[in-house]
Write a protein that holds these residues in place. Structure first.
Motif, mmCIF file in Angstrom:
data_model
loop_
_atom_site.group_PDB
_atom_site.id
_atom_site.type_symbol
_atom_site.label_atom_id
_atom_site.label_comp_id
_atom_site.label_asym_id
_atom_site.label_seq_id
_atom_site.Cartn_x
_atom_site.Cartn_y
_atom_site.Cartn_z
ATOM 1 N N TYR A 1 42.611 38.110 34.400
ATOM 2 C CA TYR A 1 43.736 37.711 35.519
ATOM 3 C C TYR A 1 42.779 37.388 36.672
ATOM 4 O O TYR A 1 43.284 36.584 37.581
ATOM 5 C CB TYR A 1 44.389 38.884 35.591
ATOM 6 C CG TYR A 1 45.565 38.880 34.628
ATOM 7 C CD1 TYR A 1 46.334 37.774 34.240
ATOM 8 C CD2 TYR A 1 45.594 40.049 33.772
ATOM 9 C CE1 TYR A 1 47.146 37.891 33.178
ATOM 10 C CE2 TYR A 1 46.617 40.146 32.607
ATOM 11 C CZ TYR A 1 47.528 39.006 32.326
ATOM 12 O OH TYR A 1 48.196 38.981 31.375
ATOM 13 N N ALA A 2 41.657 38.221 37.086
ATOM 14 C CA ALA A 2 40.966 37.989 38.195
ATOM 15 C C ALA A 2 40.609 36.574 38.308
ATOM 16 O O ALA A 2 40.530 35.911 39.310
ATOM 17 C CB ALA A 2 39.934 38.979 38.352
ATOM 18 N N GLU A 3 39.914 36.102 37.188
ATOM 19 C CA GLU A 3 39.263 34.841 37.142
ATOM 20 C C GLU A 3 40.348 33.645 37.171
ATOM 21 O O GLU A 3 40.178 32.918 37.753
ATOM 22 C CB GLU A 3 38.802 34.495 35.591
ATOM 23 C CG GLU A 3 38.383 33.145 35.076
ATOM 24 C CD GLU A 3 37.451 32.422 36.222
ATOM 25 O OE1 GLU A 3 37.337 31.315 36.356
ATOM 26 O OE2 GLU A 3 36.559 33.324 36.919
ATOM 27 N N LEU A 4 41.818 34.081 36.775
ATOM 28 C CA LEU A 4 42.831 33.077 36.996
ATOM 29 C C LEU A 4 43.320 33.413 38.660
ATOM 30 O O LEU A 4 44.449 32.496 38.753
ATOM 31 C CB LEU A 4 43.904 33.563 35.990
ATOM 32 C CG LEU A 4 43.430 33.120 34.395
ATOM 33 C CD1 LEU A 4 44.645 33.813 33.720
ATOM 34 C CD2 LEU A 4 43.396 31.512 34.477
ATOM 35 N N GLY A 5 42.798 34.098 39.266
ATOM 36 C CA GLY A 5 43.385 34.369 40.751
ATOM 37 C C GLY A 5 44.547 35.039 40.647
ATOM 38 O O GLY A 5 45.136 35.163 41.727
ATOM 39 N N ASN A 6 45.077 35.870 39.595
ATOM 40 C CA ASN A 6 46.338 36.489 39.562
ATOM 41 C C ASN A 6 45.931 37.899 39.851
ATOM 42 O O ASN A 6 45.909 38.785 38.933
ATOM 43 C CB ASN A 6 46.894 36.316 38.328
ATOM 44 C CG ASN A 6 48.387 36.943 38.409
ATOM 45 O OD1 ASN A 6 49.021 37.536 39.076
ATOM 46 N ND2 ASN A 6 49.263 36.344 36.998
ATOM 47 N N PHE A 7 45.999 38.525 40.993
ATOM 48 C CA PHE A 7 45.422 39.832 41.040
ATOM 49 C C PHE A 7 46.769 40.787 41.254
ATOM 50 O O PHE A 7 46.558 42.080 41.369
ATOM 51 C CB PHE A 7 44.713 39.871 42.501
ATOM 52 C CG PHE A 7 43.427 39.235 42.487
ATOM 53 C CD1 PHE A 7 42.332 39.985 41.928
ATOM 54 C CD2 PHE A 7 43.550 37.845 43.124
ATOM 55 C CE1 PHE A 7 41.227 39.169 41.784
ATOM 56 C CE2 PHE A 7 42.291 37.225 42.926
ATOM 57 C CZ PHE A 7 40.975 37.873 42.500
ATOM 58 N N ASP B 1 29.543 29.344 36.380
ATOM 59 C CA ASP B 1 30.914 28.727 36.851
ATOM 60 C C ASP B 1 31.545 27.581 35.834
ATOM 61 O O ASP B 1 32.562 27.940 35.233
ATOM 62 C CB ASP B 1 30.909 28.027 38.041
ATOM 63 C CG ASP B 1 30.891 29.098 39.151
ATOM 64 O OD1 ASP B 1 30.939 30.292 38.994
ATOM 65 O OD2 ASP B 1 30.531 28.544 40.449
#
Length: 406
Positions: A390-396, A357
């Motif tokens: 984008y997944a890491e940024l929470g933007n799905f 993390d």
């Protein structure tokens, strides 16, 4: 020296060690000084004396600092120094280094077999080039995926964009034998050739190739390190035309000879390629340890492709996760600062998917993905990396390709 003078002793030590391992006497001597002063390492006057002594061997006038260090040693330390000298001399002496780092030559037939496609798609000859009577080739480096697919195609040399376009199309439809241990093969060289049948055109092309090789060989024989490297690289490109160049030695072992001449003069491009050839067993016995020493030397010199190679090796290693992840990110950041596109892409992937993390950084990854390269051909790898970022940024909701929603 810049790192050392700035007080960045840890990185300076890494650089000195890498260069000392390939025979740089000044780096070995400086490493000894660091041990004597305890800079970035635990103070060790015995090791300091031994390293400085080995570094100075063969020099007409002994450096006075060696005697100063020796006089600081107790009787017991002097005895330990003789024992340590016996241990380290084969590792750091010029004779020992030459014995270890010079490739053990093999003919092409004796060398490890090359990775060839089990399904090879022949590229179509571009109509424009065919009409104008042009012949040529495209040299690329690819990653062979564990399933045998050519991925991360990077163009290294090409006669024209038309040849490049058709070479990429054909290669993307080809298939290699699945890799062992389910690990990818990085940096595999591949050449697509375009030859028109016809004696007159073939003769012209042959003469052009021979003329170029002869010019480079002449400069290489004069001791020009860059020409030595370019001559070796041109020999690799010309290997597919051996039918037209029967009087030219295009064996890998001859290429390694010139790469070694250049590498010993400090050219990182040659050090990197020689290291890769030794690891891959091209024209020589497989020697992973010595090959990595050459690649490391090129990396600490700031050569981005070598830095990326070390990062990839680290990610495939059996080291514990924290060690291999932090090592890889360190080399990738150095390579990315040099503008190396595929290193930036790999760095973005690691920043988005690291199992640790504390190492993940979606914002930094996204910044790296804003750039494009006209020499890199793997849209799927780019899309995968964007999706992971984008997944890491929470933007799905953000589309992975930046254009269409799926």
């Amino acid at each position: 020296m810049s790192l050392y003078q700035a007080g960045n002793y840890k990185e300076a030590k890494t650089a000195f060690e890498a260069l000392a391992a390939i025979g740089d006497r000044a780096s070995l001597f400086n490493l000894g000084i660091m041990y004597f002063r305890g800079e970035g390492v635990e103070q060790d006057p015995v090791r300091a004396y031994v390293l400085m002594r080995i570094a100075n061997e063969g020099v007409k006038n002994e450096d006075k600092r060696i005697a100063i260090v020796f006089n600081h040693l107790s009787t017991q330390q002097k005895q330990l120094a003789e024992s340590l000298y016996t241990e380290l001399n084969p590792l750091y002496s010029i004779k020992g280094i030459n014995s270890a780092l010079i490739p053990k030559p093999l003919t092409d037939k004796e060398s490890r077999p090359e990775h060839r496609p089990i399904k090879k798609v022949i590229p179509e000859y571009p109509k424009k080039e065919l009409k104008e009577g042009h012949m040529g080739y495209t040299v690329v480096e690819i990653t062979i995926s564990p399933e045998g697919y050519p991925r991360e195609i990077e163009v290294k040399q090409a006669f024209s964009r038309n040849f490049t376009r058709e070479s990429i199309r054909a290669l993307q439809k080809s298939l290699f034998k699945p890799t062992q241990n389910q690990k990818p093969i990085y940096g595999h060289p591949f050449i697509s050739t375009f030859v028109i049948s016809g004696a007159e055109i073939n003769s012209n092309f042959k003469n052009k190739l021979i003329s170029n090789l002869n010019d480079l060989k002449s400069s290489a024989q004069s001791g020009d390190a860059i020409a030595q490297y370019r001559y070796a690289e041109e020999m690799f490109s010309a290997r597919r035309f051996r039918g037209y160049l029967k009087d030219v030695d295009l064996e890998y072992k001859n290429m390694n000879h010139w790469l070694l001449q250049s590498a010993q003069q400090g050219l990182p491009h040659a050090q990197h390629q020689l290291g890769k050839n030794m690891i891959g067993g091209r024209g020589c016995k497989v020697d992973t340890i010595s090959g990595n020493k050459w690649i490391t030397a090129a990396a600490v010199s700031g050569f981005a492709p070598a830095q990326k190679s070390l990062a990839q090796s680290s990610l495939l290693s059996d080291d514990e996760v924290t060690r291999k992840s932090t090592t890889a990110l360190g080399w990738l950041r150095n390579a990315a600062q040099s503008g190396h596109y595929s290193a930036k892409l790999l760095l973005a992937w690691e920043l988005a998917t690291s199992p640790l993390d504390g190492l993940r950084n979606g914002e930094e990854a996204l910044e790296l993905l804003n750039e494009k390269s006209e020499y890199f051909y793997d849209d799927l790898r780019i899309a995968e990396t964007k999706a992971a970022t984008y997944a890491e940024l929470g933007n799905f909701k953000k589309p992975s390709n930046g254009r269409k929603k799926h």
